[in-house]
Design an enzyme around this catalytic site. Sequence first.
Site, PDB file in Angstrom:
ATOM      1  N   SER B  94      -2.633  -2.147   6.057  1.00 31.42           N
ATOM      2  CA  SER B  94      -3.845  -1.197   4.811  1.00 31.42           C
ATOM      3  C   SER B  94      -3.812   0.271   5.093  1.00 31.42           C
ATOM      4  CB  SER B  94      -4.907  -1.734   4.092  1.00 31.42           C
ATOM      5  OG  SER B  94      -5.042  -1.393   3.597  1.00 31.42           O
ATOM      6  N   ASP B 216       0.388  -6.128  -5.719  1.00 27.57           N
ATOM      7  CA  ASP B 216      -0.410  -5.516  -4.604  1.00 27.57           C
ATOM      8  C   ASP B 216      -0.527  -4.611  -5.466  1.00 27.57           C
ATOM      9  OD1 ASP B 216      -2.384  -4.226  -3.196  1.00 27.57           O
ATOM     10  OD2 ASP B 216      -1.066  -4.402  -1.600  1.00 27.57           O
ATOM     11  N   HIS B 244      -3.391  -8.227  -1.421  1.00 27.68           N
ATOM     12  CA  HIS B 244      -3.562  -7.167  -0.750  1.00 27.68           C
ATOM     13  C   HIS B 244      -4.083  -7.470   0.731  1.00 27.68           C
ATOM     14  CE1 HIS B 244      -3.630  -3.502   0.743  1.00 27.68           C
ATOM     15  NE2 HIS B 244      -4.763  -2.607   0.666  1.00 27.68           N
TER      16      HIS B 244
END
Lengths: 395, 271
Positions: B94, B216, B244
Amino acid sequence: MNENAPCFLFSFLVDHHINYVNDLMMEALGYEDHEILNTLRFEDLLSGGSRILYKTHFFPMLLIQNDIKEIFISLRSKKGEEIPVLINMSFIKKNGVEYVTGAGLKMSKRNDFEKRILDARRDAEKALQENELLIKTKAQLEISRTLLEDQLQNQSRINKEQIEFNKILAHDLQEPLHKISIFASRLEDFSDLKSQEEKSRHYLKRVLQISENSHALVKRLQVYHALDYKKLHYLKASFETILEDAIIKTGNLPLEIIYGEMEMKEVYGDIPKLTILFSELLKNSYQYRSSEKSSSIHISTSKVTENYHQALKGAYRYIEYIRITFRDNTLGFQSYSGDDIFRPLQNSDNSYGKGLGLAFCKKIVELHKGRISIKPEKNGGSKFSILLPIEVPSN
Amino acid sequence: MNVLKRNNVKVFGNGKKALMFAHGFGCDQVMWRYITPAFEQDYKIVLFDYVGCGKSEMASYNESKYASLQGYASDIIEICTELQLKDVVFIGHSVSSMIGVLASIQHPELFNSMVFVCPSSCYINKEDYVGGFEQRDLEELLDVMENNYVEWSNYLAPIVMKNSDKPELTEELASSFCSMDNKITRSFARVTFFSDNREDLKKVQVPSLILQCAQDDIAPEQVGKYIHERLEDSRMVFMQATGHCPHMSHPEETIECIQNFISKELEPNQL
């Protein structure tokens, strides 16, 4: 029983698809059974902010801890209304089936109160924080001022010494060397004496050569040293102009310059000094050239952000720099350990004064509050990275 | 300052080549626990928590440093320097993908390659770019976080009081791996979701792999493709995994993707 429970009950599979929602919750959401079940994912029922928090915090927590308690999220009804709920969720693995069950309490009223409490607390915290910050900053300022005073005193002492030292380099050292070479060359002139001449001529030649080399070295050292206390005059120039001048400065060495991606086409700095910087880099590349291929230099520039503070610990100010990448196709250096390569007379091949080139480069870059580093290229050659602040440092 | 304590750095494994795992916004190094066992035998594993997350030193939080992702990138560089790591394979989830991007731009020589798990170069929709979120969603996130802090602060309180007579409570707290400091996490959220690193992508010099999950919405497919197109030496893998957090929800597939990248792509060049 569940259907009439005075709370929200729901469950969904690991792929997030909802397979159960009780009546109370369905009513609050305003959906029909078939619109949700096996169709929507749990996250589809969440409002934007809650969805991010659920996916970045709560779902990972569920996977690691198997349950989460007393979390606050906002559901979004079919009509788009926000429904604040306090939720407990458990990750169940039973008979080979994995699913998540949850129970939630609607808390619209409590949420209003909480919001007010939070607002009040935020104001109080802000005031407190600003006050704390002020006291801290004041104390820090005091320390910095003392430090600065010490450094300024020190600096002015060093400056005086430097000027003195430079005079010694310029006159006291250069003069005698100069005289030695003059006398030696005179001696050479009238040594037609026949007998011992072979030998004495040889020695004379050596004396002459050594004194000339030493003279050149001392002169270059003096210029190097003088860089320290001469002020920089900032001007703008394009890299192409600087490099053209730098090539002339090298005595037009046969080097091909190839420009790569030039995100920054101009640089702000002391242009004559930056020209010296590049001419030294070019001379260096030429000196270590490979006999097999013609010398070529690849130059590119880009904009990068880095912390300005290098010496001051714990201080951060991210500013923009130009990064100049200077690649050559030389044989490279034998060792690239640390900063050694930039120290005066480190990579000298015993020809006097030559081992100062990269030291010049480093000093010029540092005077511009920049940084220089070197890295070997995979297929031979060296890659120099030069960082120069885009704006002129304020001091 | 002790960098290793500050970032709660953990180093283990039997290999020499370093794999550095960087957690994303919201959690800490524990999120890699299903992944690291697969690499322990052959690599040196480096784990850490960003300041303000997990068991990092909250007192080391420096507002001016962490006001941008650059500050977090500096931490990565400082950890590599402290551990004398070189040729690191950086694996970031991320927001750590962009933190890794910034670190590699500053010091490309430290990194061998990078794996970006669910990356996004900018979360907010812009004129000619779909990041997936509007400003309003992100403001709302900050609100919801604060609401949660009210609940959490209540149950984090016993830790401060060192309630050893209630072991079951302490245990629960110890296992609460997403523990976070409200103020710091809020500003981390701000820095994460409001940053725009699109211009940085083309400056990356090390080879990279993008792991793109299905469904996602935090890092949607078009964002992954956008990044892939702009990273010079990059590969992209579309995973079966959804959501995610593939490293937690689909660890086997994630491990396989990372292994393929390291062994096939990087071994020939001598890692």
